[in-house]
Design a protein around this motif. Structure first.
Motif, PDB file in Angstrom:
ATOM      1  N   PRO A  22       0.594  -1.274   0.076  1.00 55.15           N
ATOM      2  CA  PRO A  22       0.090  -0.220   0.184  1.00 55.15           C
ATOM      3  C   PRO A  22       0.854   1.265  -0.052  1.00 55.15           C
ATOM      4  CG  PRO A  22      -1.039  -1.624   1.406  1.00 55.15           C
ATOM      5  CD  PRO A  22       0.134  -2.131   1.112  1.00 55.15           C
ATOM      6  N   ASN A  23       1.868   1.278   0.628  1.00 57.55           N
ATOM      7  CA  ASN A  23       2.699   2.449   0.784  1.00 57.55           C
ATOM      8  C   ASN A  23       3.450   2.905  -0.588  1.00 57.55           C
ATOM      9  OD1 ASN A  23       2.439   3.462   3.516  1.00 57.55           O
ATOM     10  ND2 ASN A  23       4.149   2.445   4.064  1.00 57.55           N
ATOM     11  N   VAL A  24       3.532   1.762  -1.428  1.00 59.72           N
ATOM     12  CA  VAL A  24       4.200   1.877  -2.826  1.00 59.72           C
ATOM     13  C   VAL A  24       3.158   2.409  -3.658  1.00 59.72           C
ATOM     14  CG1 VAL A  24       5.089   0.695  -4.860  1.00 59.72           C
ATOM     15  CG2 VAL A  24       5.753   0.246  -2.397  1.00 59.72           C
ATOM     16  N   THR A  25       1.937   1.922  -3.435  1.00 60.79           N
ATOM     17  CA  THR A  25       0.955   2.187  -4.573  1.00 60.79           C
ATOM     18  C   THR A  25      -0.163   3.635  -4.289  1.00 60.79           C
ATOM     19  OG1 THR A  25      -0.554   0.565  -3.747  1.00 60.79           O
ATOM     20  CG2 THR A  25       0.768  -0.255  -5.321  1.00 60.79           C
ATOM     21  N   ARG A  26       0.022   4.037  -3.159  1.00 63.95           N
ATOM     22  CA  ARG A  26      -0.629   4.907  -2.445  1.00 63.95           C
ATOM     23  C   ARG A  26      -0.734   6.318  -3.405  1.00 63.95           C
ATOM     24  NH1 ARG A  26       1.256   8.976   2.462  1.00 63.95           N
ATOM     25  NH2 ARG A  26      -0.627  10.245   2.559  1.00 63.95           N
ATOM     26  N   PHE A  27       0.316   6.760  -4.025  1.00 63.05           N
ATOM     27  CA  PHE A  27       0.202   7.847  -4.840  1.00 63.05           C
ATOM     28  C   PHE A  27       0.145   7.451  -6.368  1.00 63.05           C
ATOM     29  CE2 PHE A  27       2.010   9.936  -1.126  1.00 63.05           C
ATOM     30  CZ  PHE A  27       0.814  10.718  -0.605  1.00 63.05           C
ATOM     31  N   LEU A  28       0.066   6.157  -6.858  1.00 65.30           N
ATOM     32  CA  LEU A  28       0.262   5.682  -8.136  1.00 65.30           C
ATOM     33  C   LEU A  28      -1.500   5.613  -8.761  1.00 65.30           C
ATOM     34  CD1 LEU A  28       2.761   2.704  -7.876  1.00 65.30           C
ATOM     35  CD2 LEU A  28       3.070   5.063  -8.483  1.00 65.30           C
ATOM     36  N   SER A  29      -1.174   5.532  -9.935  1.00 67.76           N
ATOM     37  CA  SER A  29      -2.538   5.520 -10.890  1.00 67.76           C
ATOM     38  C   SER A  29      -3.254   4.233 -10.404  1.00 67.76           C
ATOM     39  CB  SER A  29      -2.252   5.569 -12.234  1.00 67.76           C
ATOM     40  OG  SER A  29      -3.329   5.438 -12.989  1.00 67.76           O
ATOM     41  N   SER A  30      -4.555   4.643 -10.329  1.00 64.59           N
ATOM     42  CA  SER A  30      -5.518   3.178 -10.149  1.00 64.59           C
ATOM     43  C   SER A  30      -5.544   2.613 -11.541  1.00 64.59           C
ATOM     44  CB  SER A  30      -6.940   3.732  -9.787  1.00 64.59           C
ATOM     45  OG  SER A  30      -7.620   4.652 -10.908  1.00 64.59           O
ATOM     46  N   ARG A  31      -5.054   2.767 -12.297  1.00 65.44           N
ATOM     47  CA  ARG A  31      -4.801   1.703 -13.531  1.00 65.44           C
ATOM     48  C   ARG A  31      -3.956   0.584 -13.132  1.00 65.44           C
ATOM     49  NH1 ARG A  31      -1.895   4.995 -18.390  1.00 65.44           N
ATOM     50  NH2 ARG A  31      -0.620   5.610 -16.783  1.00 65.44           N
ATOM     51  N   ILE A  32      -3.357   0.670 -12.171  1.00 69.57           N
ATOM     52  CA  ILE A  32      -2.364  -0.415 -11.658  1.00 69.57           C
ATOM     53  C   ILE A  32      -3.236  -1.499 -10.738  1.00 69.57           C
ATOM     54  CG2 ILE A  32      -0.508  -1.019 -10.181  1.00 69.57           C
ATOM     55  CD1 ILE A  32       0.692   1.299 -10.928  1.00 69.57           C
ATOM     56  N   PRO A  33      -3.819  -2.591 -11.144  1.00 70.33           N
ATOM     57  CA  PRO A  33      -4.710  -3.447 -10.328  1.00 70.33           C
ATOM     58  C   PRO A  33      -4.248  -3.656  -9.219  1.00 70.33           C
ATOM     59  CG  PRO A  33      -3.856  -4.420 -12.486  1.00 70.33           C
ATOM     60  CD  PRO A  33      -2.931  -3.182 -12.222  1.00 70.33           C
ATOM     61  N   SER A  34      -5.346  -3.913  -8.126  1.00 69.21           N
ATOM     62  CA  SER A  34      -5.133  -4.074  -6.877  1.00 69.21           C
ATOM     63  C   SER A  34      -6.275  -5.262  -6.611  1.00 69.21           C
ATOM     64  CB  SER A  34      -5.267  -2.850  -5.880  1.00 69.21           C
ATOM     65  OG  SER A  34      -5.239  -3.250  -4.745  1.00 69.21           O
ATOM     66  N   PRO A  35      -5.912  -6.253  -5.869  1.00 69.07           N
ATOM     67  CA  PRO A  35      -4.506  -6.977  -5.819  1.00 69.07           C
ATOM     68  C   PRO A  35      -3.749  -7.079  -7.118  1.00 69.07           C
ATOM     69  CG  PRO A  35      -5.989  -8.514  -5.458  1.00 69.07           C
ATOM     70  CD  PRO A  35      -7.019  -7.271  -5.623  1.00 69.07           C
ATOM     71  N   TYR A  36      -2.313  -6.916  -7.110  1.00 77.78           N
ATOM     72  CA  TYR A  36      -1.769  -7.140  -8.451  1.00 77.78           C
ATOM     73  C   TYR A  36      -1.092  -8.538  -8.280  1.00 77.78           C
ATOM     74  CZ  TYR A  36       1.596  -5.562 -11.923  1.00 77.78           C
ATOM     75  OH  TYR A  36       2.278  -5.494 -12.997  1.00 77.78           O
ATOM     76  N   THR A  37      -1.682  -8.850  -9.650  1.00 77.76           N
ATOM     77  CA  THR A  37      -1.392 -10.599  -9.818  1.00 77.76           C
ATOM     78  C   THR A  37      -0.428 -11.042 -10.686  1.00 77.76           C
ATOM     79  OG1 THR A  37      -2.911 -10.797 -11.489  1.00 77.76           O
ATOM     80  CG2 THR A  37      -3.845 -10.885  -9.633  1.00 77.76           C
ATOM     81  N   GLU A  38      -0.110 -12.296 -10.859  1.00 73.59           N
ATOM     82  CA  GLU A  38       1.062 -12.811 -11.636  1.00 73.59           C
ATOM     83  C   GLU A  38       0.687 -12.675 -13.212  1.00 73.59           C
ATOM     84  OE1 GLU A  38       3.145 -16.996 -12.718  1.00 73.59           O
ATOM     85  OE2 GLU A  38       2.233 -16.787 -10.848  1.00 73.59           O
ATOM     86  N   ASP A  39      -0.776 -12.561 -13.383  1.00 72.42           N
ATOM     87  CA  ASP A  39      -1.208 -12.325 -14.693  1.00 72.42           C
ATOM     88  C   ASP A  39      -0.844 -10.912 -15.070  1.00 72.42           C
ATOM     89  OD1 ASP A  39      -1.945 -14.802 -15.115  1.00 72.42           O
ATOM     90  OD2 ASP A  39      -4.234 -14.537 -14.823  1.00 72.42           O
ATOM     91  N   ASP A  40      -1.153  -9.961 -14.018  1.00 69.90           N
ATOM     92  CA  ASP A  40      -0.956  -8.710 -14.186  1.00 69.90           C
ATOM     93  C   ASP A  40       0.502  -8.424 -14.577  1.00 69.90           C
ATOM     94  OD1 ASP A  40      -3.751  -7.810 -13.681  1.00 69.90           O
ATOM     95  OD2 ASP A  40      -3.155  -7.962 -11.325  1.00 69.90           O
ATOM     96  N   ALA A  41       1.533  -8.975 -14.004  1.00 68.71           N
ATOM     97  CA  ALA A  41       2.785  -8.781 -13.799  1.00 68.71           C
ATOM     98  C   ALA A  41       3.395  -9.283 -15.448  1.00 68.71           C
ATOM     99  CB  ALA A  41       3.405  -9.617 -12.808  1.00 68.71           C
ATOM    100  N   THR A  42       2.775 -10.397 -15.731  1.00 64.15           N
ATOM    101  CA  THR A  42       2.968 -10.957 -17.163  1.00 64.15           C
ATOM    102  C   THR A  42       2.567 -10.026 -18.327  1.00 64.15           C
ATOM    103  OG1 THR A  42       2.867 -13.141 -16.287  1.00 64.15           O
ATOM    104  CG2 THR A  42       2.466 -12.999 -18.650  1.00 64.15           C
ATOM    105  N   TRP A  43       1.425  -9.343 -18.170  1.00 63.34           N
ATOM    106  CA  TRP A  43       1.055  -8.616 -19.333  1.00 63.34           C
ATOM    107  C   TRP A  43       1.781  -7.212 -19.149  1.00 63.34           C
ATOM    108  CZ3 TRP A  43      -0.595  -3.488 -18.691  1.00 63.34           C
ATOM    109  CH2 TRP A  43      -1.182  -2.721 -19.947  1.00 63.34           C
ATOM    110  N   TRP A  44       2.121  -6.893 -17.908  1.00 67.82           N
ATOM    111  CA  TRP A  44       2.960  -5.651 -17.886  1.00 67.82           C
ATOM    112  C   TRP A  44       4.407  -6.075 -18.535  1.00 67.82           C
ATOM    113  CZ3 TRP A  44       2.908  -0.799 -17.658  1.00 67.82           C
ATOM    114  CH2 TRP A  44       3.980   0.010 -17.300  1.00 67.82           C
ATOM    115  N   ILE A  45       5.021  -7.005 -18.506  1.00 70.42           N
ATOM    116  CA  ILE A  45       6.236  -7.305 -19.024  1.00 70.42           C
ATOM    117  C   ILE A  45       6.061  -7.524 -20.507  1.00 70.42           C
ATOM    118  CG2 ILE A  45       8.060  -8.961 -19.122  1.00 70.42           C
ATOM    119  CD1 ILE A  45       7.451  -9.477 -16.090  1.00 70.42           C
ATOM    120  N   GLU A  46       5.166  -8.232 -21.032  1.00 74.75           N
ATOM    121  CA  GLU A  46       5.050  -8.631 -22.157  1.00 74.75           C
ATOM    122  C   GLU A  46       4.438  -7.370 -23.131  1.00 74.75           C
ATOM    123  OE1 GLU A  46       2.935 -12.365 -22.417  1.00 74.75           O
ATOM    124  OE2 GLU A  46       4.544 -13.356 -21.323  1.00 74.75           O
ATOM    125  N   GLN A  47       3.463  -6.631 -22.538  1.00 75.42           N
ATOM    126  CA  GLN A  47       2.757  -5.707 -23.453  1.00 75.42           C
ATOM    127  C   GLN A  47       2.827  -4.348 -22.813  1.00 75.42           C
ATOM    128  OE1 GLN A  47      -1.263  -6.911 -24.405  1.00 75.42           O
ATOM    129  NE2 GLN A  47      -0.520  -9.177 -24.047  1.00 75.42           N
TER     130      GLN A  47
END
Length: 163
Positions: A22-47
């Motif tokens: 939460p301290n890391v994402t507090r001031f980040l865009s809500s475009r970043i999913p929460s909770p952040y999953t393995e699928d989210d990380a894979t999408w981020w890395i690949e696309q």
């Protein structure tokens, strides 16, 4: 030693851990999913990390965060919005400023972008200092510009012309 580089699949577990803090994402865009999953990380890395000039931040061989510039479209095609985040154990060591300076240099030398800008949530003074260290100037203050998790936030608007 700090460097910025493309994302790799080795960053996946770090992304999941850090972006569920939460301290890391507090001031980040809500475009970043929460909770952040393995699928989210894979999408981020690949696309997702390929939409602009977006880099992983690495310190002494360890992934510690992200810095990027997302170009605008149409009449804003020569401008880009910058953003960055660091894992909490790496705060306060100057890493964000160093990473942003490297990114600004890369954008300046390897793209047609002439202007960079950033919006910072009111209350995030550390981010304001990062931008100021990297030559950005305050261009405005936007009242109630952001609505996140049921609350309105004011934002500071920073800009820098690089060419």
């Amino acid at each position: 030693m700090l460097l910025i580089r493309n994302f790799s699949h080795q960053d996946k577990s770090h992304l999941i851990r850090y972006l569920n803090t939460p301290n890391v994402t507090r001031f980040l865009s809500s475009r970043i999913p929460s909770p952040y999953t393995e699928d989210d990380a894979t999408w981020w890395i690949e696309q997702g990390s390929k939409n602009g000039i977006i880099r992983a931040i690495e310190v002494d061989g360890e992934f510690v965060g992200c810095v990027g510039a997302e170009p605008g479209q149409f009449e804003y095609a020569y401008s880009a919005e910058v953003g960055y985040w660091l894992a909490e154990p790496f705060w306060g060591k100057g890493y964000a400023s160093k990473a942003l300076a490297l990114l600004v240099n890369e954008v300046k030398n390897n793209s047609e972008i002439v202007r960079l800008h950033a919006s910072v949530f009111a209350g995030n003074q550390a981010s304001c200092k990062v931008l100021e260290k990297c030559g950005f100037i305050t261009e405005g203050y936007l009242k109630r510009a952001v609505f996140k998790q049921g609350a309105f936030y004011d934002t500071h608007l920073y800009g820098r012309v690089i060419k």
